[in-house]
Design an enzyme around this catalytic site. Structure first.
Site: not given
Length: 233
Positions: A67, A98, A176
């Protein structure tokens, strides 16, 4: 005797600094320009700029979240202690779990860096340290916590359920793709948090990461098998 004790303390402090700097040099800040398609009004597609984190692994590759680089049109990376940005591109991506692997065109980017290795699946209450570049500053951020849960959970990016690890270390936008480190090795890749909740974050565990890396050894990504059976509760 006191002098000897001071020497041991000083050596311990020096070792800790060297260890921390070694990890820091393997952490990458990722800058992306993305254009999310608008299928109803294609002419209204908007361009967004965002940042994320990643870690250098074997083979001159950068491991991060899918992402972080989704719909990217241009991407640059910057390593710890260097002000220069290097152009990068996605080599492999797994939207279901992911994860993504990036490659950098200029191989001098990897000079003076050490690829991180992978640990196994941690135990409950094991200590982990999260490295990355979250919002609120430009320098690298380090936060510590423990493993709270290990169970199947929903990956927000794909909506599918896979094994995940819950940790209580502080995780914010920008973290992230960064690694959670245990005993000097990657214990997982930080991927998401629960909005509005405190100290509830999730990471992709090493068994999932290794499955992804093994899958792409033949030059293509096949994904995780599914039975195609759905139930209603």
């Amino acid at each position: 005797m006191r002098n000897i004790l001071k020497i041991f303390i000083l050596l311990g402090m020096i070792s800790s600094i060297i260890y921390a700097n070694g990890i820091n040099r393997s952490i990458v800040k990722i800058y992306t320009v993305s254009k999310k398609p608008n299928y109803l009004e294609p002419w209204n597609s908007t361009v967004q700029r965002s940042t994320g984190s990643g870690s250098i692994i074997a083979g001159n590759r950068i491991l991060t979240n899918a992402h972080v680089v989704a719909n990217e049109t241009f991407m640059e990376v910057k390593k710890y202690g260097d002000t220069k940005r290097y152009q990068a591109e996605v080599e492999f991506v797994s939207h279901d779990v992911d994860l993504a692997l990036l490659k950098v065109k200029d191989k001098t980017f990897f000079k003076d860096t050490t690829p991180l290795e992978f640990d196994g699946l941690p135990n409950i209450q094991d200590k982990v340290t999260v490295y990355g570049y979250p919002m609120g500053g430009n320098t690298i951020s380090v936060s510590t916590g423990i493993v709270s849960r290990i169970e199947h959970n929903r990956y927000v990016h794909s909506g599918q359920h896979f094994l995940s690890i819950q940790i209580d270390a502080a995780i914010n936008p920008g973290n992230s793709g960064g690694p959670a480190i245990s005993d000097g090795k990657i214990a997982g890749v930080v991927m998401q948090q629960i909005p509005g909740a405190q100290n509830i974050g999730y990471m992709v565990p090493v068994p999932i990461i290794k499955h992804f890396l093994k899958d792409i050894e033949d030059g293509k990504y096949d994904g995780f098998p599914q039975l195609g059976i759905y139930t209603e509760l």
